[in-house]
Motif scaffolding. Structure first.
Motif, short mmCIF file in Angstrom:
data_model
loop_
_atom_site.label_atom_id
_atom_site.label_comp_id
_atom_site.label_asym_id
_atom_site.label_seq_id
_atom_site.Cartn_x
_atom_site.Cartn_y
_atom_site.Cartn_z
N ALA A 1 0.83 -1.21 0.00
CA ALA A 1 0.00 0.00 0.00
C ALA A 1 0.86 1.26 0.00
N GLN A 2 2.00 1.21 0.67
CA GLN A 2 2.90 2.36 0.72
C GLN A 2 3.40 2.72 -0.68
N LYS A 3 3.60 1.70 -1.51
CA LYS A 3 4.12 1.93 -2.87
C LYS A 3 3.02 2.10 -3.91
N ASN A 4 1.82 1.61 -3.60
CA ASN A 4 0.73 1.68 -4.57
C ASN A 4 -0.55 2.05 -3.84
N THR A 5 -0.77 3.33 -3.69
CA THR A 5 -1.93 3.82 -2.93
C THR A 5 -3.25 3.65 -3.69
N ALA A 6 -3.16 3.34 -4.98
CA ALA A 6 -4.37 3.20 -5.79
C ALA A 6 -4.90 1.77 -5.84
N ALA A 7 -4.08 0.82 -5.45
CA ALA A 7 -4.48 -0.59 -5.55
C ALA A 7 -5.55 -0.93 -4.53
N LYS A 8 -6.40 -1.88 -4.88
CA LYS A 8 -7.36 -2.43 -3.93
C LYS A 8 -6.74 -3.71 -3.36
N ILE A 9 -6.47 -3.71 -2.06
CA ILE A 9 -5.75 -4.81 -1.43
C ILE A 9 -6.66 -5.56 -0.46
N ASP A 10 -6.83 -6.86 -0.70
CA ASP A 10 -7.56 -7.73 0.21
C ASP A 10 -6.55 -8.54 1.02
N ALA A 11 -6.62 -8.42 2.35
CA ALA A 11 -5.73 -9.15 3.24
C ALA A 11 -6.57 -10.17 4.01
N VAL A 12 -6.27 -11.45 3.83
CA VAL A 12 -7.07 -12.52 4.43
C VAL A 12 -6.26 -13.20 5.53
N GLU A 13 -6.85 -13.28 6.74
CA GLU A 13 -6.15 -13.87 7.89
C GLU A 13 -7.14 -14.68 8.73
N ILE A 14 -6.77 -15.94 9.02
CA ILE A 14 -7.65 -16.84 9.76
C ILE A 14 -7.55 -16.66 11.27
N ASP A 15 -6.38 -16.29 11.78
CA ASP A 15 -6.18 -16.17 13.23
C ASP A 15 -6.78 -14.86 13.74
N LYS A 16 -7.61 -14.95 14.78
CA LYS A 16 -8.34 -13.79 15.27
C LYS A 16 -7.41 -12.71 15.81
N ASP A 17 -6.41 -13.10 16.61
CA ASP A 17 -5.51 -12.11 17.20
C ASP A 17 -4.71 -11.38 16.11
N ALA A 18 -4.21 -12.15 15.14
CA ALA A 18 -3.47 -11.54 14.04
C ALA A 18 -4.37 -10.62 13.23
N PHE A 19 -5.58 -11.07 12.97
CA PHE A 19 -6.56 -10.24 12.24
C PHE A 19 -6.80 -8.92 12.96
N GLU A 20 -7.02 -8.98 14.27
CA GLU A 20 -7.26 -7.76 15.04
C GLU A 20 -6.04 -6.84 15.00
N GLN A 21 -4.84 -7.44 15.09
CA GLN A 21 -3.62 -6.63 15.02
C GLN A 21 -3.47 -5.98 13.65
N ALA A 22 -3.76 -6.74 12.60
CA ALA A 22 -3.67 -6.20 11.24
C ALA A 22 -4.65 -5.05 11.06
N ARG A 23 -5.87 -5.25 11.51
CA ARG A 23 -6.88 -4.20 11.38
C ARG A 23 -6.47 -2.94 12.13
#
Length: 220
Positions: free
Chosen positions: A41-63
């Motif tokens: 995202a830092q290099k391509n602010t126009a891209a639509k990026i989907d980030a998929v994560e199964i682990d709840k704690d990691a997901f919350e941290q990513a969000r």
């Protein structure tokens, strides 16, 4: 949560590729804390990026990490990639993955660690099948693996018509053996190039590593 040097190097090598700047759609499989998605995202602010994560704690941290960043083009999905894949067809210009490292190895009693390090929730075979389904015809797939899994994974990928474009072998120092492989694939078989990267030389980051990470590390 810990951010590994090899994952940072992986992200920097992905974004070094000029085509990434032009990619409209990006999928991060097993996004963890969102590191790769944010680097892209830092290099391509126009891209639509989907980030998929199964682990709840990691997901919350990513969000949380993404919400605190200035880059708002990343959407985090808390679900297995197999579920995310349902009813979707080839549409991603770039797919990246830092998948679970160990298949059929002894596991710890820590279930969260098992999900992070073992591929019981997503095998490497499933990964290449999913990538083949979701990758656009001219798209690129990038993956970070233990060096010992390189040949095995390349063979798996070829069976799904994903062909090696670039192989980057990584070692900690000149005296160490290779411990990671960073692989780039496309659906067109046009041969591949190989690069070797040493992270540290004489107890300091190598010139190549420094050049790659200077936009992401505060003190380089």
């Amino acid at each position: 949560m810990k951010v590994c040097t090899d994952a940072c190097l992986f992200g920097a090598l992905i974004t070094e590729n000029e085509t990434v700047i032009k990619d409209d759609t990006v999928l991060d499989i097993g996004a963890g804390t969102g590191l790769l998605s944010l680097m892209i995202a830092q290099k391509n602010t126009a891209a639509k990026i989907d980030a998929v994560e199964i682990d709840k704690d990691a997901f919350e941290q990513a969000r949380e990490n993404i919400s605190h960043s200035i880059w708002k083009n990343v959407e985090v999905h808390h679900q297995p990639i197999q579920e995310f894949t349902k009813d979707r067809n080839a549409c991603y210009d770039l797919i990246v993955s830092n998948p679970p490292f160990f298949e059929n190895d002894l596991k710890s009693i820590n279930e969260q660690r098992n999900k992070a390090l073992h591929s019981s929730d997503l095998s490497l075979k499933e990964l290449v099948e999913i990538v083949n389904k979701l990758l656009a015809e001219k798209g690129t797939f990038c993956v970070l693996l233990p060096f010992s899994r390189t040949e095995y994974f390349v063979n798996l990928a070829e069976k799904e018509n994903l062909f090696l474009q670039k192989k980057i072998l990584v070692k900690q120092t000149p005296k160490h053996h290779f411990f990671r492989s960073i692989l780039f694939f496309k659906k067109e078989n046009s041969g591949y190039e190989t690069e070797e990267i040493v992270i540290k030389e004489n107890d300091v980051y190598s010139l190549r590593f420094t050049e790659l990470l200077k936009d992401y590390y505060l003190y380089l």
